[in-house]
Each structure stands twice: as structure tokens, then as C-alpha cells.
Design a protein around this motif. Structure first.
Motif, PDB file in Angstrom:
ATOM      1  N   TYR A  49       0.813  -1.217   0.000  1.00  0.00           N
ATOM      2  CA  TYR A  49       0.000   0.000   0.000  1.00  0.00           C
ATOM      3  C   TYR A  49       0.848   1.269   0.000  1.00  0.00           C
ATOM      4  O   TYR A  49       0.532   2.251  -0.663  1.00  0.00           O
ATOM      5  N   HIS A  52       1.562   3.832  -2.843  1.00  0.00           N
ATOM      6  CA  HIS A  52       0.618   4.895  -3.233  1.00  0.00           C
ATOM      7  C   HIS A  52       0.951   6.238  -2.575  1.00  0.00           C
ATOM      8  O   HIS A  52       1.166   7.232  -3.282  1.00  0.00           O
ATOM      9  N   HIS A  76      -1.247  10.686   4.050  1.00  0.00           N
ATOM     10  CA  HIS A  76      -2.619  11.115   3.759  1.00  0.00           C
ATOM     11  C   HIS A  76      -3.687  10.050   3.974  1.00  0.00           C
ATOM     12  O   HIS A  76      -4.841  10.380   4.206  1.00  0.00           O
ATOM     13  N   ASP A  77      -3.343   8.758   3.912  1.00  0.00           N
ATOM     14  CA  ASP A  77      -4.363   7.728   4.109  1.00  0.00           C
ATOM     15  C   ASP A  77      -4.304   7.107   5.499  1.00  0.00           C
ATOM     16  O   ASP A  77      -5.041   6.156   5.783  1.00  0.00           O
ATOM     17  N   ASP A 143      -3.673  12.878  -5.044  1.00  0.00           N
ATOM     18  CA  ASP A 143      -4.123  11.545  -4.637  1.00  0.00           C
ATOM     19  C   ASP A 143      -5.011  10.964  -5.737  1.00  0.00           C
ATOM     20  O   ASP A 143      -4.833   9.839  -6.191  1.00  0.00           O
ATOM     21  N   ASN A 147      -4.482   7.680  -8.250  1.00  0.00           N
ATOM     22  CA  ASN A 147      -5.495   6.627  -8.322  1.00  0.00           C
ATOM     23  C   ASN A 147      -6.001   6.452  -9.752  1.00  0.00           C
ATOM     24  O   ASN A 147      -6.263   5.341 -10.192  1.00  0.00           O
TER      25      ASN A 147
HETATM   26 MN    MN Z   1      -4.940   7.965  -1.260  1.00  0.00          MN
END
Ligand code: MN
Length: 745
Positions: A49, A52, A76-77, A143, A147
Motif C-alpha cells: 500500500y 501509493h 494522507h491515508d 491523490d 489513483n
Molecule cells: Mn490515497
């Protein structure tokens, strides 16, 4: 080393390239923290992950945003997807970073169910308003960009949903922030999933076209560059293909074939200043045949997002049309990176002209407040909401309403319908009963409770509500329902206010003529009407009394002036009283003067050329001694200098002046106004006529009139009246032009 660490090391190298002083200890700590928290989570692609957030940080770094933004991008996540919290991030990385991460999380949680178009607009605004700090939006955009770049791993349904959201919410926001590059990539990526067949058609057509005309871009670029250099113009030229989605839109929405599209190929010419932009324009129109109706001056009239450029389309010798965009380097930065360009300016591009560039009003204000501030201060100012004067709330059905900041349930009720406001007995916000004064917040769901037996609004509501709409509707209600009561209340308020002003009602009702004059001043037909208006709040008693008092004073002064003028007329023997320092006919002799003007009786005094009539050498002129700004020079035929309109008490300030012999390269600013039949290519022809005369053009703006006519306003510099006359003749000959006149003449 594992994949995550390899990617991180690359990121760190890139950061150091842009900012050698970056605090890599802090950035690395953020990476380690995010890596630990996301742990074994995988993306749909099968990668860890953490890849990203690293990628998002890479994009943020390419935009050259500040360090806190990079750290927030890495984290950020974390709040959304792991057990990390705002407090923990604040403790480890500071409150700023934590606020940024939390802001991004809020936007991630926002729901975008598909809505009608007008709702989409409010949704976009709500999105921006909720972010508070513009960097939150930038991180969220990056972001989304990553994506979208990796969307191939998602399910079909997810691909469509995300692409639609990107096309309708994210790309328009990037556009609004002026970030063209990001917007284009978002659009192209969305199109790929929304209409895969159309996307591949355009892609294929473009590929065929470029094989057919290979080298076209390169050859043209060279040709343009060489010619401009030869003309002594400092510039840089780039050639490129337009982005896919813009071509797609033209082919499908306007039903054109790729050969019918004028601007597949686009060239950009970058220069140092605005006058050079117009010089380059003249030059390329000389080289190639311009296409009629394709010239656009976004320098004179910038787009709402601050975009500035000259656009024109021309046809080369091969018969291939192409677009040329001409702009200054600074306009270019703003066009590509929009809001994010500020950080670039911060890091070295110098502060030249920041204040004069027309951008988003709020960005301009930020920049102004910015000139002497340090970077920290700058970031703090950026926290000012972009929509600090608006708040966005939902109706129970999910419609979005935009209200002024600080709006209350009263404003909300009247924004739905006056009947809802007038029969309101209570309000619920997010399911809980609240008082009428409660200020609404972005994202609140508001519900109004009404009853047939409601007594109607109270006068206090006018003080509580924030919108003019609500206030007007409440006023309307009182006006209709309570006339008698309004007259009585209004009369009492008016008389109290008169007393405060030291007047009595008798001073106003002395004669019926006087009463009528005074009532006309406040635009009412009778005292009762005035009282009623004061009673329901349509006019304040203070304002009414203030205006009437002014009028009484004016009437008194008029009376006195009439007496004084009478006295003057008897005293003056000739009209020369207005030129007290001069003798009839004896204009001062031309000699040298630094500012181009000789003022009789004053050596080398400060002079300014009045904006109302912009005189140039050769015009008969007259001077007026201002209070503190030297002598202002007017044309003798300027309405502001008309002897019959001069005030008698200022007679001594009007002085004789004459033009001095001007230096070889002296030039004077002046303005022209052109009236013409509106048509394609009008502005272009005007610009070309000026270019042919080698006029220094400072500004050009055109606007269409509703009746099929157009007005073009020009600001330019000329040597003297002879040159100006030549320009006017030339412009009068432009087809469609029927009047060229000087401003103020
Ligand atoms: Mn994100």
C-alpha cells in the motif's frame, strides 16, 4: 532493500534536487510511520500500500509544494485506513501536518452521488470550502491523479464511478485553481474509462496524423523562433499536440473530423513582458495567414481563473492550421500550475509584478499581503478559506444550498421559499432542534419545521439573518401585513431621529414645496409612504434624516453662492479672471522641460496628465493646480476644464501651460474608444492596424454591445498629436468601424 524503501530513496533524491535544504529526517520519519501503519496492506495492483502515498508525495514534490505538504502526502491515508489519529500525527509531525491529513480525510469521506448540473457546481464549491487550506485540495487532487493512473486494477464499475467523479468534480476544481497540466491528465485518464472506444479512435487518428506530418512541429518551431529572433524579439517557442480530451470534445460534441479541427497543433511563445506579446502577434500574422475569428485576447480580458495569453490560429504554407499562444513567462507559470505556482515564485523566480497580474481575486490579495512576508506567514494566510463568504448546506433531500457565511436557519428557510420562512416555527440541524440564531456549517443537513398557525416572522429576524434575500422577504411580509402599524412606528422613529439631528418636523414641513423637494431626495411620494418604509425597515430613519439634512444644507449653500457670484460678476471686468497669472495671448515660449510641459510662473513643477482626456503634444492644454499633486494637465476641450463649469472659488488655480520640446523618444499615454459593427476578427484587425503603425499598445479590451455593436478601448503611447491623428485615420479605415474618438473629448 525492499520495493517500498527503494521508492522512498528515489523520492528523497527528487526532493533534495528541488530543495537541497529539505529536512530529510522528518520526511523519512513520516515514511517510516506510514509504512508501519499500512503494514501488510496491499493495493489492488498487488503492490504494498505504501507505494501509493509515496507516489502522491512525488507528484506534490513535482509541483514544488512545501515540506509539510510532502509529509502530509506520505501520511494522507493513515487516519482513514489505519489506527493512526490526528493527535498522534500532531504530536509527531506538528499540528499543521495533522490538519492537512485530517482535511484530506474529510474530503475522502465526502459523498458524491451523481446529481444535476447546478447541484454539481455547489458540490464543487462545498468541496473547496471544506478544505479550508488550499494545500488540502492540492494533496487530494494529486491523490486522485495517482489513483486514476492506476485505475486499471479496479473493477469495471469502480472505474466508471471514479472516472465520472473525476470528470465532474476533480478536473473542474483543477481548472478553477488554474492547474491546466493536472486538469488535462485527469480528463484524458477519465475519458479512457468513460468512452474507451472514442478514446482509442482519437488516439489512432492522432497517431496517423503525426506520422503523416512528422517533423512538422519541429520545423515550424524553428521557423518561428528564427524569424522572431531576427526581429530582435527575445523569446522561447514550444510546439506540442493538444491533449486528447479537448480533441475528443471537438470531434464528438461539434461533430468534426480530425482534419476540421484547427488546433491539433499548438505552439507557445514565451516572452518577458506584455508589449512583446503584441509584437510577437504582429510578427506571426505577418509570417502566416491568420484564420478569421480565431484571435482571442486573454491578456486584456483574463479568464475567470486568472489565465492570460493571446491566442490566434494561422495557416502555414503546407495548409495545416495551428494555434499560437503568446504569453509572458509569469503568465505561463500561472497557466500550468495555477495556485501551486506561488511556491515556485517563492523559491526564486523573483517577486516582479506579482501585484499587477490579474488572477483570482483572492489569490491576488494573498500575493499582495505576501510581498514582505516570510514563508510561514504565507502558509498561514493560505488558510483563509477561498469561500469564506459562503457556506454550503444540504436540504433533507440532498440538494446543496449556498448561503452567505454565518447564515442561520432563517436564511435557509427563506432560500427555499418565502412561504416556508413565514410559517417557520422551528429548525433541525443534523437531526437536532436548534435555535434560530444558530450559524450553519459546511455540510450541515438542515430541516425547517413549519405550521399553518405560525404568527409570521418577527422583526428581530431581520437582525439575525445574514442574506439579503431573507431580509427582503421578511420586509415584504411586514410591508404587506402591517401598513398602519408601520406608519405609526416609522413616524415615531423618524421624529426621534430628527431631534438627534437638531431639526424639528416644522423645518421639513415649512412649505409644501420644500416637503416635496426633500421627499424626492429620498424617493418617496408622501410622508406616509416614507413612514411606512421606515416602519417595515425598507429605509432607516437615520438615512432619511441624513439625506434631508444634506439637502437642506445644499439649498442654503446654493442661496449663498448665488449671492457671491452676483458680487464676482460685478467685480471682474474681463473673462481673464480665470487666468490671473497671464496676459491675453501671451502663451509661454517653448523651451526644454523634463516632463514635457511648461507651466507659466512655475519652474519645473510636478505635472501629471489627467486621465479623463489624456492630452498629447499638439493638443491645446490648460493646467489646474491640485492640492498636493502638482499641476494636472487637461485638454482645453475636456469637459472637466470647461470654463463655464469651473467653480468661481477655484478660478485662481487654472493656469496657462504649454508643451515643451519633447525628447526624441518621449511618449505620452492616451486612450481611444472605437465604436464598430460587431464582427469576427474585429479586435484582430484593430490590433493589426496598430501593429502596422508601430504603435506602443498598453492595453486593448473589447466588449460586445447587446445591439450588435462593439466597443474597443485602447490605451497606447504616442509621440504627439500628429502621430495620434495618423493612428485615428488608420483605425477609421478598419472595416466596420464608424467612430474613433479620444476619451474625454
Ligand atoms: Mn490515497
Amino acid at each position: 532493500m525492499d520495493l517500498a524503501h527503494t521508492r522512498y530513496e528515489e523520492l528523497e533524491q527528487h526532493i533534495l534536487k528541488i530543495n537541497p535544504a529539505a529536512d530529510t529526517g522528518r520526511i523519512r520519519a513520516a515514511f517510516e510511520y506510514a509504512d508501519n501503519h499500512h503494514g501488510p496492506q496491499l493495493r489492488k495492483s498487488g503492490e504494498p500500500y505504501i507505494i501509493h502515498p509515496i507516489a502522491v508525495a512525488e507528484i506534490i514534490n513535482e509541483l514544488e509544494l512545501d515540506q509539510d505538504s510532502i509529509i502530509a502526502a506520505l501520511l494522507h491515508d493513515c487516519i482513514e485506513d489505519t489506527d493512526s489519529t490526528h493527535d498522534e500525527i500532531a504530536r509527531l509531525f506538528g499540528a499543521q501536518v495533522a490538519d492537512l491529513v485530517e482535511g484530506v480525510t474529510k474530503l475522502t469521506r465526502m459523498q458524491y452521488t451523481s446529481r444535476e448540473d447546478e447541484q454539481m457546481e455547489n458540490l464543487r464549491k462545498m468541496f473547496m470550502a471544506m478544505a479550508k487550506d488550499v494545500r488540502v485540495i492540492l494533496i487530494k487532487l494529486c491523490d486522485r491523479l495517482h489513483n486514476m493512473r492506476t485505475l486499471q486494477y479496479q473493477s469495471d464499475a469502480k472505474q466508471k464511478e471514479k472516472s465520472l467523479e473525476t470528470m465532474e468534480v476533480y478536473a473542474p476544481i483543477a481548472h478553477r485553481l488554474g492547474m491546466q497540466k493536472l486538469k488535462w491528465e485527469l480528463e484524458d485518464l477519465s475519458l479512457k474509462y468513460l468512452d474507451p472506444v472514442g478514446y482509442h479512435d482519437v488516439e489512432q487518428a492522432l497517431r496517423d496524423l503525426t506520422t503523416e506530418n512528422s517533423e512538422f512541429l519541429e520545423r515550424m518551431q524553428k521557423q518561428i523562433e528564427e524569424r522572431l529572433r531576427a526581429d530582435g524579439l527575445q523569446c522561447t517557442v514550444y510546439g506540442r499536440l493538444k491533449h486528447l480530451y479537448s480533441i475528443y470534445r471537438k470531434m464528438y460534441a461539434q461533430n468534426k473530423t480530425i482534419k476540421e479541427i484547427f488546433d491539433i497543433y499548438a505552439f507557445r511563445v514565451m516572452v518577458d513582458d506584455i508589449p512583446s506579446c503584441y509584437n510577437v502577434l504582429g510578427c506571426v500574422h505577418d509570417m502566416f495567414k491568420p484564420v478569421l475569428g480565431r484571435f482571442k485576447d486573454y491578456i486584456g480580458t483574463p479568464k475567470p481563473n486568472g489565465y492570460q495569453s493571446l491566442h490566434t490560429t494561422v495557416v502555414g504554407r503546407e495548409g495545416i492550421p495551428f494555434e499560437i499562444q503568446i504569453r509572458t513567462w509569469q503568465m505561463h507559470q500561472t497557466a500550468e500550475y495555477g495556485v501551486a505556482a506561488h511556491w515556485k515564485y517563492k523559491q526564486g523566480m523573483a517577486n516582479q509584478n506579482l501585484g499587477t497580474e490579474r488572477e483570482f481575486e483572492w489569490v491576488r490579495k494573498l500575493l499582495e499581503s505576501q510581498q514582505d512576508a516570510d514563508p510561514d506567514e504565507f502558509v498561514r494566510t493560505l488558510r483563509v478559506d477561498m469561500f469564506s463568504d459562503e457556506v454550503f448546506v444540504f436540504t433533507p433531500n440532498g440538494d446543496v444550498k449556498s448561503l452567505p457565511a454565518g447564515a442561520t436557519p432563517i436564511d435557509f428557510a427563506y432560500s427555499i421559499h418565502s412561504a416556508v420562512g413565514n410559517s417557520m416555527t422551528g429548525a433541525r440541524v443534523n437531526g437536532r432542534i436548534v435555535t434560530f440564531e444558530t450559524p450553519l456549517k459546511n455540510g450541515d443537513i438542515v430541516e425547517i419545521i413549519t405550521s399553518k398557525n405560525a404568527h409570521g416572522p418577527s422583526r428581530d429576524w431581520m437582525k439575525i439573518c445574514k442574506s439579503n434575500e431573507a431580509r427582503n422577504k421578511i420586509r415584504q411580509w411586514f410591508k404587506k401585513e402591517r401598513r398602519e402599524e408601520n406608519i405609526a412606528t416609522g413616524r415615531a422613529m423618524f421624529e426621534t431621529e430628527l431631534k438627534h439631528a437638531g431639526l424639528s418636523i416644522a423645518a421639513i414641513t415649512a412649505t409644501s414645496d420644500l416637503t416635496d423637494t426633500l421627499l424626492r431626495r429620498v424617493r418617496f411620494g408622501s410622508l406616509d409612504e416614507l413612514y411606512a418604509a421606515i416602519g417595515y425597515g425598507g429605509m432607516s430613519a437615520q438615512k432619511a434624516v441624513g439625506r434631508m439634512k444634506e439637502e437642506l444644507t445644499r439649498l442654503g449653500r446654493l442661496e449663498r453662492q448665488r449671492a457671491e457670484q452676483e458680487a464676482l460678476r460685478t467685480a471682474a471686468t474681463t473673462g481673464e479672471a480665470i487666468f490671473p497669472a497671464g496676459k491675453a495671448g501671451a502663451a509661454p515660449k517653448p523651451r526644454h522641460s523634463d516632463n514635457g510641459i511648461i507651466v507659466e510662473g512655475l519652474d519645473n513643477c510636478m505635472v501629471k496628465f489627467s486621465k479623463c482626456c489624456t492630452p498629447v503634444p499638439g493638443d491645446p492644454v490648460v493646467g489646474f493646480i491640485t492640492k498636493g499633486y502638482g499641476v494636472s494637465i487637461h485638454r482645453q476641450d475636456c469637459p472637466n476644464a470647461d470654463p463655464s463649469r469651473r467653480k468661481p472659488e477655484e478660478a485662481g488655480r487654472w493656469v496657462k501651460v504649454a508643451w515643451a520640446q519633447a525628447g526624441e523618444d518621449a511618449h505620452f499615454r492616451t486612450s481611444l474608444e472605437i465604436s464598430a459593427k460587431d464582427r469576427d476578427g474585429l479586435t484582430l484587425d484593430v490590433a493589426m492596424a496598430l501593429s502596422a503603425q508601430k504603435v506602443r499598445l498598453n492595453n486593448i479590451s473589447a466588449r460586445s454591445q447587446p445591439d450588435g455593436y462593439a466597443m474597443v478601448n485602447l490605451e497606447m503611447s504616442v509621440k504627439d498629436k500628429a502621430e495620434l491623428s495618423a493612428v485615428i485615420n488608420k483605425l477609421s479605415a478598419v472595416p466596420g468601424v464608424f467612430l474613433v474618438r479620444r476619451a474625454g473629448g
